[in-house]
Design an enzyme around this catalytic site. Structure first.
Site, PDB file in Angstrom:
ATOM      1  N   LYS A  10      26.307  46.205 111.662  1.00 18.57           N
ATOM      2  CA  LYS A  10      27.478  47.036 111.372  1.00 18.57           C
ATOM      3  C   LYS A  10      27.510  48.227 112.326  1.00 18.57           C
ATOM      4  O   LYS A  10      26.579  49.037 112.341  1.00 18.57           O
ATOM      5  CB  LYS A  10      27.410  47.535 109.928  1.00 18.57           C
ATOM      6  CG  LYS A  10      27.403  46.397 108.899  1.00 18.57           C
ATOM      7  CD  LYS A  10      27.276  46.920 107.483  1.00 18.57           C
ATOM      8  CE  LYS A  10      25.945  47.570 107.201  1.00 18.57           C
ATOM      9  NZ  LYS A  10      25.679  47.807 105.770  1.00 18.57           N
ATOM     10  N   THR A  70      33.866  58.040 102.584  1.00 15.83           N
ATOM     11  CA  THR A  70      33.393  56.692 102.924  1.00 15.83           C
ATOM     12  C   THR A  70      32.135  56.310 102.142  1.00 15.83           C
ATOM     13  O   THR A  70      31.397  55.425 102.567  1.00 15.83           O
ATOM     14  CB  THR A  70      33.071  56.614 104.431  1.00 15.83           C
ATOM     15  OG1 THR A  70      32.144  57.677 104.727  1.00 15.83           O
ATOM     16  CG2 THR A  70      34.313  56.740 105.288  1.00 15.83           C
ATOM     17  N   GLY A 119      29.774  54.387 100.042  1.00 18.18           N
ATOM     18  CA  GLY A 119      29.746  53.031  99.494  1.00 18.18           C
ATOM     19  C   GLY A 119      30.236  51.943 100.438  1.00 18.18           C
ATOM     20  O   GLY A 119      30.359  50.781 100.031  1.00 18.18           O
ATOM     21  N   THR A 120      30.456  52.280 101.696  1.00 15.68           N
ATOM     22  CA  THR A 120      30.989  51.268 102.631  1.00 15.68           C
ATOM     23  C   THR A 120      30.087  50.031 102.734  1.00 15.68           C
ATOM     24  O   THR A 120      30.574  48.891 102.667  1.00 15.68           O
ATOM     25  CB  THR A 120      31.167  51.866 104.045  1.00 15.68           C
ATOM     26  OG1 THR A 120      29.983  52.586 104.377  1.00 15.68           O
ATOM     27  CG2 THR A 120      32.361  52.780 104.129  1.00 15.68           C
ATOM     28  N   GLY A 121      28.787  50.268 102.914  1.00 12.65           N
ATOM     29  CA  GLY A 121      27.873  49.144 103.147  1.00 12.65           C
ATOM     30  C   GLY A 121      27.747  48.246 101.920  1.00 12.65           C
ATOM     31  O   GLY A 121      27.767  47.006 102.033  1.00 12.65           O
ATOM     32  N   CYS A 122      27.636  48.867 100.735  1.00  9.65           N
ATOM     33  CA  CYS A 122      27.522  48.078  99.489  1.00  9.65           C
ATOM     34  C   CYS A 122      28.790  47.252  99.292  1.00  9.65           C
ATOM     35  O   CYS A 122      28.741  46.071  98.889  1.00  9.65           O
ATOM     36  CB  CYS A 122      27.358  48.996  98.282  1.00  9.65           C
ATOM     37  SG  CYS A 122      25.910  50.056  98.359  1.00  9.65           S
TER      38      CYS A 122
HETATM   39  N1  LIG Z   1      35.555  55.292 109.441  1.00  4.60           N
HETATM   40  C1  LIG Z   1      35.586  53.962 109.373  1.00  4.60           C
HETATM   41  N2  LIG Z   1      36.758  53.311 109.554  1.00  4.60           N
HETATM   42  C2  LIG Z   1      36.804  51.958 109.462  1.00  4.60           C
HETATM   43  N3  LIG Z   1      35.730  51.186 109.218  1.00  4.60           N
HETATM   44  C3  LIG Z   1      34.529  51.779 109.038  1.00  4.60           C
HETATM   45  C4  LIG Z   1      34.399  53.206 109.097  1.00  4.60           C
HETATM   46  N4  LIG Z   1      33.085  53.515 108.845  1.00  4.60           N
HETATM   47  C5  LIG Z   1      32.451  52.340 108.635  1.00  4.60           C
HETATM   48  N5  LIG Z   1      33.301  51.295 108.770  1.00  4.60           N
HETATM   49  C6  LIG Z   1      32.995  49.871 108.550  1.00  4.60           C
HETATM   50  O1  LIG Z   1      32.461  49.787 107.221  1.00  4.60           O
HETATM   51  C7  LIG Z   1      31.510  48.736 107.123  1.00  4.60           C
HETATM   52  C8  LIG Z   1      30.181  49.299 106.628  1.00  4.60           C
HETATM   53  O2  LIG Z   1      29.544  49.899 107.735  1.00  4.60           O
HETATM   54  P1  LIG Z   1      28.610  51.179 107.684  1.00  4.60           P
HETATM   55  O3  LIG Z   1      29.390  52.359 107.183  1.00  4.60           O
HETATM   56  O4  LIG Z   1      28.001  51.305 109.038  1.00  4.60           O
HETATM   57  O5  LIG Z   1      27.551  50.728 106.599  1.00  4.60           O
HETATM   58  P2  LIG Z   1      26.514  51.580 105.732  1.00  4.60           P
HETATM   59  O6  LIG Z   1      27.259  52.087 104.532  1.00  4.60           O
HETATM   60  O7  LIG Z   1      25.464  50.576 105.396  1.00  4.60           O
HETATM   61  O8  LIG Z   1      26.026  52.707 106.600  1.00  4.60           O
HETATM   62  C9  LIG Z   1      31.459  48.134 108.538  1.00  4.60           C
HETATM   63  O9  LIG Z   1      32.368  47.055 108.589  1.00  4.60           O
HETATM   64  C10 LIG Z   1      31.911  49.283 109.429  1.00  4.60           C
HETATM   65  O10 LIG Z   1      32.413  48.844 110.676  1.00  4.60           O
HETATM   66  C1  LIG Z   2      22.114  53.089  94.423  1.00  2.55           C
HETATM   67  C2  LIG Z   2      22.575  53.113  95.829  1.00  2.55           C
HETATM   68  N1  LIG Z   2      22.503  52.000  96.569  1.00  2.55           N
HETATM   69  C3  LIG Z   2      22.904  52.017  97.857  1.00  2.55           C
HETATM   70  C4  LIG Z   2      23.387  53.176  98.440  1.00  2.55           C
HETATM   71  C5  LIG Z   2      23.834  53.189  99.861  1.00  2.55           C
HETATM   72  O1  LIG Z   2      25.128  52.784  99.851  1.00  2.55           O
HETATM   73  P1  LIG Z   2      26.066  52.580 101.126  1.00  2.55           P
HETATM   74  O2  LIG Z   2      27.099  51.598 100.773  1.00  2.55           O
HETATM   75  O3  LIG Z   2      25.237  52.307 102.326  1.00  2.55           O
HETATM   76  O4  LIG Z   2      26.795  53.950 101.174  1.00  2.55           O
HETATM   77  P2  LIG Z   2      26.344  55.397 101.536  1.00  2.55           P
HETATM   78  O5  LIG Z   2      25.454  55.947 100.488  1.00  2.55           O
HETATM   79  O6  LIG Z   2      25.662  55.286 102.850  1.00  2.55           O
HETATM   80  O7  LIG Z   2      27.656  56.097 101.562  1.00  2.55           O
HETATM   81  C6  LIG Z   2      23.464  54.313  97.628  1.00  2.55           C
HETATM   82  N2  LIG Z   2      23.936  55.480  98.123  1.00  2.55           N
HETATM   83  N3  LIG Z   2      23.048  54.268  96.332  1.00  2.55           N
END
Ligand SMILES: Nc1ncnc2c1ncn2[C@@H]1O[C@H](COP(=O)(O)OP(=O)(O)O)[C@@H](O)[C@H]1O
Ligand SMILES: Cc1ncc(COP(=O)(O)OP(=O)(O)O)c(N)n1
Length: 274
Positions: free
Chosen positions: A185, A216, A218-221
């Site tokens: 990602k 943003t 929770g994007t990854g989950c």
């Molecule tokens: N500002 C943004 N605008 C559009 N897509 C985004 C943005 N930030 C993250 N993404 C997308 O959201 C998904 C989760 O990525 P990311 O945020 O890197 O994960 P994580 O929450 O694990 O750090 C990916 O598809 C990434 O390309």
């Molecule tokens: C309980 C819990 N699990 C996973 C995460 C990380 O979530 P993610 O979707 O990567 O979002 P961010 O926390 O990076 O915004 C979490 N925070 N809590």
């Protein structure tokens, strides 16, 4: 008089998806994000809680792991009776939990999406450093799709990514641990939000406009649960990931302010009034 029916008339059950992850009390990430995503995508979400976090828009104030027996019992309750068509993993906290979950997934006949959650957006650690080796050697080998962000893939493989070419090298290094597919990602890079999905021969670049929205959490989950939901519906991996990317991009665009910090993505964005 006719006897009442012994069973209610049944409609077809939706595909069943299981998340094995931590609880986020703020409702933006973790189990709560996973179940909302599953509902939004028309699947029946079920959960195995691995840890409970005290968490809000400002960060993670604390967390408590569940005992291994509690994780194992939840998993068996769900899988042995209800059954699952896809499994997603998130926060696993410790080496012991990582190894337990890897063993459970290995014995389950369903695709798995492994989100190797390491650190939250606020920089709070959700995985012990001593668990990294178990993620590499036990969990990644049983994953159908592994979905690290750039920090997580650097921790797991040592490959620091600063460009799209770097994402290729990171994916190759990750695939060496055994997941069928790697989804790197690129959300933390500049410019478009670009992710790379590859199984070592097929390569799919998923590109979306970057939304300039600070909410943003929770994007990854959300992305990983969306992939699991589409896999449970029977889509092949590249199609499941493309559909999930579309869903998370909409959720990020619609992310909203809550509390004093980073608000959540909007899992219900498709149901809102225009
Ligand atoms: N500002 C943004 N605008 C559009 N897509 C985004 C943005 N930030 C993250 N993404 C997308 O959201 C998904 C989760 O990525 P990311 O945020 O890197 O994960 P994580 O929450 O694990 O750090 C990916 O598809 C990434 O390309
Ligand atoms: C309980 C819990 N699990 C996973 C995460 C990380 O979530 P993610 O979707 O990567 O979002 P961010 O926390 O990076 O915004 C979490 N925070 N809590």
């Amino acid at each position: 008089m006719t006897a009442p029916p012994t069973t209610a008339p049944s409609t077809t059950a939706p595909p069943r998806v299981l998340t094995v992850a931590g609880s986020d009390s703020g409702g933006g990430a973790g189990i709560q994000a996973d179940l909302k995503t599953m509902l939004a995508l028309g699947t029946h979400g079920m959960s195995v809680v691995t840890a409970v976090t005290a968490q809000n828009s400002l960060g993670v104030q604390g967390f408590w792991e569940l005992p291994v027996e509690a994780v194992r019992a939840q998993y068996r309750s769900v899988v042995d009776d209800i059954g699952v068509q896809a499994v997603k993993t998130g926060m696993l906290a410790s080496a012991e939990l990582v190894e337990t979950v890897a063993e459970l997934i290995a014995g389950t006949d369903a695709p798995s999406v492994v989100d190797p959650v390491g650190v939250s957006k606020h920089g709070d650690s959700l995985l012990a450093a001593s668990a990294l080796d178990s993620v590499r050697t036990k969990l990644l080998p049983v994953a159908t799709v592994a979905t690290p962000n750039l920090d997580e893939v650097a921790q797991l493989t040592g490959v620091q990514v600063e460009s799209e070419e770097g994402m290729r090298r990171a994916a190759a290094a990750l695939l060496a641990y055994g997941p069928r597919w790697a989804l790197i990602k690129g959300g933390h890079l500049q410019g478009d939000a670009v992710d790379l999905l590859t199984d070592g021969s097929d390569e799919h670049w998923l590109r979306a406009p970057r939304h300039d929205n600070r909410h943003t959490h929770g994007t990854g989950c959300t992305l990983a649960s969306a992939i699991a939901s589409h896999l449970a519906r029977g889509l092949p991996v590249p199609e499941a990931v493309a559909a999930a990317k579309e869903y998370v991009t909409g959720a990020i665009e619609a992310g909203f302010a809550l509390g004093g910090g980073i608000g959540p993505v909007d899992h219900g964005w498709r149901f809102r009034d225009q």
